[in-house]
Design an enzyme around this catalytic site. Structure first.
Site, PDB file in Angstrom:
ATOM      1  N   GLU A  32     -29.272  22.802 -71.557  1.00  0.00           N
ATOM      2  CA  GLU A  32     -29.954  23.439 -72.679  1.00  0.00           C
ATOM      3  C   GLU A  32     -30.405  24.866 -72.307  1.00  0.00           C
ATOM      4  O   GLU A  32     -30.290  25.788 -73.107  1.00  0.00           O
ATOM      5  CB  GLU A  32     -31.145  22.566 -73.125  1.00  0.00           C
ATOM      6  N   ASN A  88     -20.674  27.192-100.556  1.00  0.00           N
ATOM      7  CA  ASN A  88     -20.917  26.874 -99.150  1.00  0.00           C
ATOM      8  C   ASN A  88     -20.096  25.634 -98.837  1.00  0.00           C
ATOM      9  O   ASN A  88     -20.291  24.597 -99.474  1.00  0.00           O
ATOM     10  CB  ASN A  88     -22.419  26.596 -98.951  1.00  0.00           C
ATOM     11  N   GLY A  89     -19.164  25.752 -97.891  1.00  0.00           N
ATOM     12  CA  GLY A  89     -18.319  24.597 -97.561  1.00  0.00           C
ATOM     13  C   GLY A  89     -16.876  25.030 -97.419  1.00  0.00           C
ATOM     14  O   GLY A  89     -16.593  26.215 -97.254  1.00  0.00           O
ATOM     15  N   HIS A 146     -19.096  20.991 -55.862  1.00  0.00           N
ATOM     16  CA  HIS A 146     -17.723  20.612 -56.189  1.00  0.00           C
ATOM     17  C   HIS A 146     -17.014  21.710 -56.974  1.00  0.00           C
ATOM     18  O   HIS A 146     -16.056  21.441 -57.697  1.00  0.00           O
ATOM     19  CB  HIS A 146     -17.713  19.298 -56.975  1.00  0.00           C
ATOM     20  N   ARG A 175     -28.339  31.010 -92.132  1.00  0.00           N
ATOM     21  CA  ARG A 175     -27.159  30.159 -92.344  1.00  0.00           C
ATOM     22  C   ARG A 175     -25.840  30.923 -92.206  1.00  0.00           C
ATOM     23  O   ARG A 175     -24.765  30.323 -92.231  1.00  0.00           O
ATOM     24  CB  ARG A 175     -27.220  29.532 -93.741  1.00  0.00           C
ATOM     25  N   CYS A 233     -23.327  29.325 -94.640  1.00  0.00           N
ATOM     26  CA  CYS A 233     -23.461  30.077 -95.876  1.00  0.00           C
ATOM     27  C   CYS A 233     -24.736  29.603 -96.578  1.00  0.00           C
ATOM     28  O   CYS A 233     -25.061  28.421 -96.560  1.00  0.00           O
ATOM     29  CB  CYS A 233     -22.308  29.920 -96.853  1.00  0.00           C
ATOM     30  N   LYS A 259     -27.013  28.661 -88.390  1.00  0.00           N
ATOM     31  CA  LYS A 259     -27.886  27.563 -88.016  1.00  0.00           C
ATOM     32  C   LYS A 259     -27.369  26.206 -88.476  1.00  0.00           C
ATOM     33  O   LYS A 259     -27.525  25.211 -87.796  1.00  0.00           O
ATOM     34  CB  LYS A 259     -29.277  27.799 -88.603  1.00  0.00           C
ATOM     35  N   GLU A 305     -26.271  31.874 -75.902  1.00  0.00           N
ATOM     36  CA  GLU A 305     -26.113  32.088 -77.343  1.00  0.00           C
ATOM     37  C   GLU A 305     -26.918  33.268 -77.868  1.00  0.00           C
ATOM     38  O   GLU A 305     -26.523  33.871 -78.857  1.00  0.00           O
ATOM     39  CB  GLU A 305     -26.438  30.822 -78.138  1.00  0.00           C
ATOM     40  N   LYS A 325     -29.124  28.175 -74.307  1.00  0.00           N
ATOM     41  CA  LYS A 325     -30.080  29.089 -74.933  1.00  0.00           C
ATOM     42  C   LYS A 325     -29.808  30.517 -74.500  1.00  0.00           C
ATOM     43  O   LYS A 325     -29.811  31.441 -75.293  1.00  0.00           O
ATOM     44  CB  LYS A 325     -31.491  28.659 -74.542  1.00  0.00           C
ATOM     45  N   TRP A 354     -21.117  32.838 -93.814  1.00  0.00           N
ATOM     46  CA  TRP A 354     -20.599  32.635 -92.470  1.00  0.00           C
ATOM     47  C   TRP A 354     -19.118  32.369 -92.667  1.00  0.00           C
ATOM     48  O   TRP A 354     -18.732  31.357 -93.261  1.00  0.00           O
ATOM     49  CB  TRP A 354     -21.284  31.447 -91.809  1.00  0.00           C
TER      50      TRP A 354
END
Ligand code: F6R
Length: 614
Positions: free
Chosen positions: A487, A99-100, A510, A27, A2, A609, A494, A491, A73
């Site tokens: 990574e 925010n939280g 395996h 955010r 947020c 983010k 997402e 990338k 968010w």
């Protein structure tokens, strides 16, 4: 997550709020809303992005010189118009953005329901503004005191801003666990609040970063700060260093692309002034000040999430190789809840681009409580993690706005390389000659990154076109390049929503090898150094099952190239620096595939983010 933004001053607030929300949209982008004081209290909010809010407000009365805005968010309550912020109190006089997470909101809500409060939304935030109003009415206190008393009842994390219909020109902001920056305009004529400095930098460079449990009260052109324990504070005014260009797209179609192309500079900035290749010394104060501690360390624990955790894995290889010190790398979210064994001879390193990730912050707090020395590798200056650590090193990558982390990762790995070398030097585990070799390579690294960016662009586009419709991807790497595979896969998944997995190349047989057929693209990091022959065998195993090989190879290596469907060349470098060069084509591959699939690369679905919830 947020983003919150607020303004009071002599200008109209609306344009600042909208522009600020656009800057903070990374955010969260489930809904957006604003509230303005203009005699009354006007609230406009909408499911979706800031652009949807702009559409909603077209032709509406949006005047007012005090206001606030929020981009969400979703945590509590689905992302719809009702759950969007701002939320108003029972009588409609007060509004809040948040925010939280208010963890005890259910208990608070139950008590308020008994006292006759009615709620419109499913959010924890609405409960908070009702609580403030309830306290103000029943205790007969002013708004600031009501906010202070309410925050004493709250368990959880918050950055909030409150407006009151009857208090024009007043903003009340507070923080605990989520960031809040207050900007001070020239001659105190205007004030700004925001989750980070990006909405503010265009207007003023003077800011204060609120500390946990502090309340900022702006009224009659004056800013006062006190704690929720009612202790007055003298705020320290910081000068913002970030430039406006750094937070704009600068001609690129997306922030992510701009940030990928900024890497020659961001990598350079992350090591600038930190070592001297002539006399082979380090100028990292954070290491020098802890020399005696470093000499006696038992082990290092690295904590982080997502991409930062991948950087930590690279760090593990580097520190163990150079400094011969045991390293454990942990997901911060797991570490914090499993009663880890930590001693005073441990160094706990947290890696975080934002410096605000709730799990990483909590893991670090736990390690500190248990007596470890805690160290932060963060990008956002003034964020929460650097403020609680004993020591640390900023990555200096500049603002990263695209939700998918790119330049922050390569800067983290660069800093970790320096830390690994620095610890090795302090502990007497590295020869001068070896230091000289790595320093020499570090020095030319930005040029090599530039070279990769130029050289691989066309090839990556061609590969993207060929595989944009694939449903799965495998990424393989060995040793220090295994985290690079992880990574690369993260990338891709997402931002393009293609299922992708990263594996140590030898682990493929395996299990994952069962997935390989003629439709499976397999990206393999296969530099000439390291476990070259072993990786070559792994490639053969994929080939034998008709998998499609996209290899990342050292320039001039024809062997891997000849058995690959596509090969991307990177210049030769030290083993420890290959992860940085090999990551770059992978970032570009994800970017182009996502764009070709019509995805919103800067704001991928469901992500944000800065993850300030656990
Ligand atoms: C992936 C990504 C995330 C972050 C993670 C940690 O591209 O950006 O996986 O790496 O959320 O964030 P920070 O580094 O801010 O702690």
């Amino acid at each position: 997550m947020c983003g919150i933004v607020a303004y009071t001053g002599s200008n109209q607030a609306f344009d600042f709020l909208i522009k600020g929300l656009q800057r903070l949209e990374y955010r969260g982008y489930d809904s957006a809303g604003i509230a303005l004081l203009n005699g009354g209290l006007s609230v406009y909010k909408q499911k979706g992005k800031v652009q949807d809010l702009i559409e909603l407000t077209k032709g509406k009365d949006v005047h007012g010189t005090t206001g606030m805005g929020h981009t969400r968010w979703a945590t509590h309550g689905e992302p719809n118009q009702i759950n969007a912020h701002p939320h108003v109190s029972q009588n409609g006089d007060l509004a809040v953005i948040h925010n939280g997470i208010i963890e005890n909101y259910a208990t608070l809500k139950e008590a308020l329901l008994k006292r006759g409060h009615e709620f419109e939304s499913d959010t924890d935030t609405e409960v908070l503004i009702h609580l403030i109003e309830d306290i103000r009415n029943h205790e007969g206190v002013d708004l600031l005191e009501a906010v202070r008393l309410a925050l004493n009842e709250v368990v959880g994390a918050y950055a909030i801003v409150i407006l009151s219909k009857n208090d024009p020109g007043t903003l009340i902001g507070a923080r605990k666990g989520s960031p809040l920056v207050v900007g001070i305009g020239k001659d105190n004529e205007e004030f700004f609040m925001a989750s980070d400095a990006t909405p503010i930098v265009e207007y003023t460079r003077d800011v204060i970063y609120l500390e946990d449990n502090e309340i900022a009260h702006i009224a009659n052109g004056e800013l006062k700060v006190k704690t929720i324990q009612n202790v007055e504070k003298t705020p320290y005014i910081h000068k913002l260093e970030v430039t406006l260009e750094a937070i704009e797209k600068g001609g690129y179609e997306h922030f992510m692309l701009k940030e990928i192309y900024e890497q020659p500079k961001s990598i350079y900035d992350s090591m600038r002034g930190r070592f001297n290749k002539n006399d082979l010394t380090f100028a990292m104060r954070s290491l020098r000040e802890y020399e005696s501690k470093i000499k006696n360390l038992n082990r290092i624990i690295i904590v982080g999430c997502g991409t930062s955790w991948h950087a930590g894995l690279v760090g593990e290889y580097l520190i163990e190789e150079f400094a011969r010190l045991p390293v454990e790398v942990e997901y911060a979210s797991e570490f914090r809840y499993r009663d880890p064994i930590i001693t005073e001879d441990d160094l706990v390193i947290a890696i975080s681009q934002s410096g605000e990730t709730a799990d990483t912050l909590a893991a670090l707090e736990l390690a500190k409580e248990k007596g470890a020395t805690i160290y932060g590798i963060c990008n956002v200056v003034g964020s929460s993690i650097p403020r609680i650590t004993h020591a640390g090193a900023y990555t200096h990558a500049g603002p990263e706005i695209g939700v998918a982390s790119t330049k922050a990762f390569t800067a983290q790995v660069t800093v970790l390389t320096l830390i690994a070398l620095g610890i090795a030097e302090i502990r007497g585990k590295i020869t001068k000659e070896r230091l000289r070799q790595v320093f020499a390579e570090l020095e030319v690294l930005p040029e090599k990154v530039e070279h990769v960016l130029k050289n691989c662009a066309d090839k990556v586009l061609e590969i993207s076109e060929r595989y944009k419709d694939a449903e799965n991807f495998l990424y393989l790497g060995r040793g220090v390049n295994f985290p690079v595979a992880l990574e690369g896969a993260l990338k891709l998944k997402e931002i393009s929503y293609i299922h992708a997995e990263g594996y140590p190349a030898a682990e493929m047989k395996h299990g994952p090898i069962a997935l390989i057929d003629e439709n499976m693209p397999v990206v393999v990091v296969a530099p000439k150094r390291g476990y070259y022959e072993k990786v070559l065998s792994n490639i053969q195993e994929v080939k034998a099952r008709k998998g499609n090989i996209i290899s990342i190879v050292t320039e001039g290596d024809d062997k891997v190239k000849s058995i690959s469907d596509y090969a991307i060349e990177i210049p030769d470098t030290e083993d420890c620096l290959v992860p940085i060069l090999a990551t770059i084509p992978m970032q570009l591959l994800s970017y182009h595939i996502a764009v070709m699939r019509g995805c919103n690369v800067d704001q991928p679905r469901n992500l944000a983010k800065s993850v300030t919830v656990e």
